[in-house]
Design a protein around this motif. Sequence first.
Motif, PDB file in Angstrom:
ATOM      1  N   ASP A 105       0.844  -1.190   0.000  1.00  0.00           N
ATOM      2  CA  ASP A 105       0.000   0.000   0.000  1.00  0.00           C
ATOM      3  C   ASP A 105       0.882   1.243   0.000  1.00  0.00           C
ATOM      4  O   ASP A 105       1.388   1.666   1.040  1.00  0.00           O
ATOM      5  CB  ASP A 105      -0.920  -0.017   1.221  1.00  0.00           C
ATOM      6  CG  ASP A 105      -1.916   1.118   1.213  1.00  0.00           C
ATOM      7  OD1 ASP A 105      -2.252   1.614   0.111  1.00  0.00           O
ATOM      8  OD2 ASP A 105      -2.359   1.519   2.302  1.00  0.00           O
ATOM      9  N   LEU A 106       1.094   1.782  -1.198  1.00  0.00           N
ATOM     10  CA  LEU A 106       1.930   2.968  -1.377  1.00  0.00           C
ATOM     11  C   LEU A 106       1.113   4.070  -2.041  1.00  0.00           C
ATOM     12  O   LEU A 106       0.206   3.775  -2.823  1.00  0.00           O
ATOM     13  CB  LEU A 106       3.123   2.657  -2.289  1.00  0.00           C
ATOM     14  CG  LEU A 106       4.098   1.585  -1.837  1.00  0.00           C
ATOM     15  CD1 LEU A 106       5.065   1.241  -2.964  1.00  0.00           C
ATOM     16  CD2 LEU A 106       4.859   2.058  -0.616  1.00  0.00           C
ATOM     17  N   PRO A 107       1.442   5.313  -1.779  1.00  0.00           N
ATOM     18  CA  PRO A 107       0.771   6.394  -2.507  1.00  0.00           C
ATOM     19  C   PRO A 107       1.024   6.214  -4.009  1.00  0.00           C
ATOM     20  O   PRO A 107       2.156   5.951  -4.423  1.00  0.00           O
ATOM     21  CB  PRO A 107       1.459   7.663  -1.984  1.00  0.00           C
ATOM     22  CG  PRO A 107       2.042   7.274  -0.659  1.00  0.00           C
ATOM     23  CD  PRO A 107       2.400   5.820  -0.785  1.00  0.00           C
ATOM     24  N   PRO A 108      -0.013   6.335  -4.838  1.00  0.00           N
ATOM     25  CA  PRO A 108       0.141   6.103  -6.285  1.00  0.00           C
ATOM     26  C   PRO A 108       1.245   6.939  -6.934  1.00  0.00           C
ATOM     27  O   PRO A 108       1.923   6.463  -7.837  1.00  0.00           O
ATOM     28  CB  PRO A 108      -1.228   6.474  -6.850  1.00  0.00           C
ATOM     29  CG  PRO A 108      -2.176   6.304  -5.713  1.00  0.00           C
ATOM     30  CD  PRO A 108      -1.398   6.632  -4.474  1.00  0.00           C
ATOM     31  N   VAL A 109       1.463   8.143  -6.465  1.00  0.00           N
ATOM     32  CA  VAL A 109       2.490   8.995  -7.058  1.00  0.00           C
ATOM     33  C   VAL A 109       3.897   8.443  -6.808  1.00  0.00           C
ATOM     34  O   VAL A 109       4.827   8.716  -7.560  1.00  0.00           O
ATOM     35  CB  VAL A 109       2.356  10.452  -6.543  1.00  0.00           C
ATOM     36  CG1 VAL A 109       2.724  10.554  -5.073  1.00  0.00           C
ATOM     37  CG2 VAL A 109       3.179  11.401  -7.383  1.00  0.00           C
ATOM     38  N   ILE A 110       4.060   7.635  -5.774  1.00  0.00           N
ATOM     39  CA  ILE A 110       5.370   7.105  -5.385  1.00  0.00           C
ATOM     40  C   ILE A 110       5.771   5.897  -6.211  1.00  0.00           C
ATOM     41  O   ILE A 110       6.954   5.686  -6.493  1.00  0.00           O
ATOM     42  CB  ILE A 110       5.361   6.741  -3.879  1.00  0.00           C
ATOM     43  CG1 ILE A 110       5.186   7.987  -3.024  1.00  0.00           C
ATOM     44  CG2 ILE A 110       6.605   5.979  -3.476  1.00  0.00           C
ATOM     45  CD1 ILE A 110       6.310   8.997  -3.143  1.00  0.00           C
ATOM     46  N   ARG A 111       4.814   5.095  -6.631  1.00  0.00           N
ATOM     47  CA  ARG A 111       5.124   3.843  -7.343  1.00  0.00           C
ATOM     48  C   ARG A 111       6.046   4.042  -8.550  1.00  0.00           C
ATOM     49  O   ARG A 111       7.066   3.378  -8.650  1.00  0.00           O
ATOM     50  CB  ARG A 111       3.844   3.136  -7.760  1.00  0.00           C
ATOM     51  CG  ARG A 111       3.074   2.572  -6.595  1.00  0.00           C
ATOM     52  CD  ARG A 111       1.736   1.987  -7.054  1.00  0.00           C
ATOM     53  NE  ARG A 111       0.899   1.679  -5.924  1.00  0.00           N
ATOM     54  CZ  ARG A 111       0.916   0.523  -5.274  1.00  0.00           C
ATOM     55  NH1 ARG A 111       1.714  -0.438  -5.672  1.00  0.00           N
ATOM     56  NH2 ARG A 111       0.131   0.326  -4.238  1.00  0.00           N
ATOM     57  N   PRO A 112       5.722   4.942  -9.488  1.00  0.00           N
ATOM     58  CA  PRO A 112       6.622   5.100 -10.643  1.00  0.00           C
ATOM     59  C   PRO A 112       7.993   5.663 -10.263  1.00  0.00           C
ATOM     60  O   PRO A 112       8.993   5.338 -10.895  1.00  0.00           O
ATOM     61  CB  PRO A 112       5.872   6.036 -11.582  1.00  0.00           C
ATOM     62  CG  PRO A 112       4.822   6.687 -10.761  1.00  0.00           C
ATOM     63  CD  PRO A 112       4.520   5.763  -9.623  1.00  0.00           C
ATOM     64  N   LEU A 113       8.036   6.467  -9.214  1.00  0.00           N
ATOM     65  CA  LEU A 113       9.325   7.016  -8.773  1.00  0.00           C
ATOM     66  C   LEU A 113      10.217   5.917  -8.209  1.00  0.00           C
ATOM     67  O   LEU A 113      11.425   5.873  -8.497  1.00  0.00           O
ATOM     68  CB  LEU A 113       9.109   8.123  -7.735  1.00  0.00           C
ATOM     69  CG  LEU A 113       8.320   9.339  -8.205  1.00  0.00           C
ATOM     70  CD1 LEU A 113       8.041  10.286  -7.041  1.00  0.00           C
ATOM     71  CD2 LEU A 113       9.063  10.052  -9.316  1.00  0.00           C
ATOM     72  N   LEU A 114       9.628   5.042  -7.411  1.00  0.00           N
ATOM     73  CA  LEU A 114      10.401   3.918  -6.874  1.00  0.00           C
ATOM     74  C   LEU A 114      10.846   2.983  -7.989  1.00  0.00           C
ATOM     75  O   LEU A 114      11.989   2.522  -8.010  1.00  0.00           O
ATOM     76  CB  LEU A 114       9.590   3.140  -5.829  1.00  0.00           C
ATOM     77  CG  LEU A 114       9.390   3.819  -4.483  1.00  0.00           C
ATOM     78  CD1 LEU A 114       8.465   2.981  -3.597  1.00  0.00           C
ATOM     79  CD2 LEU A 114      10.725   4.058  -3.784  1.00  0.00           C
ATOM     80  N   ASP A 115       9.941   2.712  -8.919  1.00  0.00           N
ATOM     81  CA  ASP A 115      10.298   1.838 -10.037  1.00  0.00           C
ATOM     82  C   ASP A 115      11.468   2.426 -10.830  1.00  0.00           C
ATOM     83  O   ASP A 115      12.416   1.716 -11.161  1.00  0.00           O
ATOM     84  CB  ASP A 115       9.094   1.614 -10.952  1.00  0.00           C
ATOM     85  CG  ASP A 115       9.422   0.642 -12.057  1.00  0.00           C
ATOM     86  OD1 ASP A 115       9.494  -0.569 -11.786  1.00  0.00           O
ATOM     87  OD2 ASP A 115       9.632   1.097 -13.206  1.00  0.00           O
ATOM     88  N   GLU A 116      11.404   3.704 -11.098  1.00  0.00           N
ATOM     89  CA  GLU A 116      12.486   4.370 -11.836  1.00  0.00           C
ATOM     90  C   GLU A 116      13.799   4.304 -11.057  1.00  0.00           C
ATOM     91  O   GLU A 116      14.856   4.022 -11.619  1.00  0.00           O
ATOM     92  CB  GLU A 116      12.091   5.821 -12.100  1.00  0.00           C
ATOM     93  CG  GLU A 116      13.123   6.608 -12.876  1.00  0.00           C
ATOM     94  CD  GLU A 116      12.662   8.040 -13.104  1.00  0.00           C
ATOM     95  OE1 GLU A 116      13.528   8.934 -12.982  1.00  0.00           O
ATOM     96  OE2 GLU A 116      11.475   8.274 -13.378  1.00  0.00           O
ATOM     97  N   TYR A 117      13.730   4.554  -9.754  1.00  0.00           N
ATOM     98  CA  TYR A 117      14.928   4.514  -8.922  1.00  0.00           C
ATOM     99  C   TYR A 117      15.551   3.115  -8.931  1.00  0.00           C
ATOM    100  O   TYR A 117      16.762   2.962  -9.145  1.00  0.00           O
ATOM    101  CB  TYR A 117      14.607   4.936  -7.479  1.00  0.00           C
ATOM    102  CG  TYR A 117      15.721   4.592  -6.529  1.00  0.00           C
ATOM    103  CD1 TYR A 117      16.912   5.317  -6.541  1.00  0.00           C
ATOM    104  CD2 TYR A 117      15.617   3.521  -5.657  1.00  0.00           C
ATOM    105  CE1 TYR A 117      17.963   4.993  -5.699  1.00  0.00           C
ATOM    106  CE2 TYR A 117      16.653   3.180  -4.815  1.00  0.00           C
ATOM    107  CZ  TYR A 117      17.828   3.915  -4.837  1.00  0.00           C
ATOM    108  OH  TYR A 117      18.862   3.574  -4.009  1.00  0.00           O
ATOM    109  N   PHE A 118      14.732   2.095  -8.704  1.00  0.00           N
ATOM    110  CA  PHE A 118      15.277   0.737  -8.641  1.00  0.00           C
ATOM    111  C   PHE A 118      15.784   0.260  -9.998  1.00  0.00           C
ATOM    112  O   PHE A 118      16.814  -0.403 -10.084  1.00  0.00           O
ATOM    113  CB  PHE A 118      14.250  -0.243  -8.065  1.00  0.00           C
ATOM    114  CG  PHE A 118      14.032  -0.065  -6.589  1.00  0.00           C
ATOM    115  CD1 PHE A 118      15.082  -0.220  -5.697  1.00  0.00           C
ATOM    116  CD2 PHE A 118      12.786   0.265  -6.090  1.00  0.00           C
ATOM    117  CE1 PHE A 118      14.897  -0.048  -4.334  1.00  0.00           C
ATOM    118  CE2 PHE A 118      12.582   0.432  -4.734  1.00  0.00           C
ATOM    119  CZ  PHE A 118      13.644   0.277  -3.847  1.00  0.00           C
ATOM    120  N   ALA A 119      15.085   0.597 -11.064  1.00  0.00           N
ATOM    121  CA  ALA A 119      15.536   0.215 -12.408  1.00  0.00           C
ATOM    122  C   ALA A 119      16.892   0.858 -12.718  1.00  0.00           C
ATOM    123  O   ALA A 119      17.806   0.191 -13.240  1.00  0.00           O
ATOM    124  CB  ALA A 119      14.502   0.596 -13.464  1.00  0.00           C
ATOM    125  N   ALA A 120      17.036   2.137 -12.397  1.00  0.00           N
ATOM    126  CA  ALA A 120      18.306   2.824 -12.647  1.00  0.00           C
ATOM    127  C   ALA A 120      19.417   2.262 -11.773  1.00  0.00           C
ATOM    128  O   ALA A 120      20.554   2.082 -12.229  1.00  0.00           O
ATOM    129  CB  ALA A 120      18.147   4.323 -12.405  1.00  0.00           C
TER     130      ALA A 120
END
Length: 129
Positions: A105-120
């Motif tokens: 359960d994460l704020p929706p705005v955070i999900r793509p930011l985390l994905d981008e961070y981990f992918a990079a």
Amino acid sequence: FSVLGAETVLKLCMKFVSLLVKKDVFRLYEARGISHRDLVTKLSGFLCERLGGPQGVTPYAPFRSSPSILCCPYMLHMTHCNIGLTPEHANEWLVTMRQAISSTDLPPVIRPLLDEYFAATVADLVKNV
């Protein structure tokens, strides 16, 4: 970090590690004597600090090899290069983290930011393997 907080980061890490222990990549941690609990502690502490939380007060601080690991991708790579990390392991790790992100359960705005961070981060870790 101010949007997530330490408790949410811990929940994400607990979910991630619970999924990771079922995968081949977890053997890399076990081979270094890192238990399920140790990995949750290290990863959640690292992420709290890396995402802007207080530095040096998390349970991760005693494990950290260098304060510069937080800001220098090279240092992060150096801490992982001796564990036998392959591009396949890194991909398995990233897929598992994405599963944890989608099921926490994460704020929706955070999900793509985390994905981008981990992918990079994963891309940086394996580019010299």
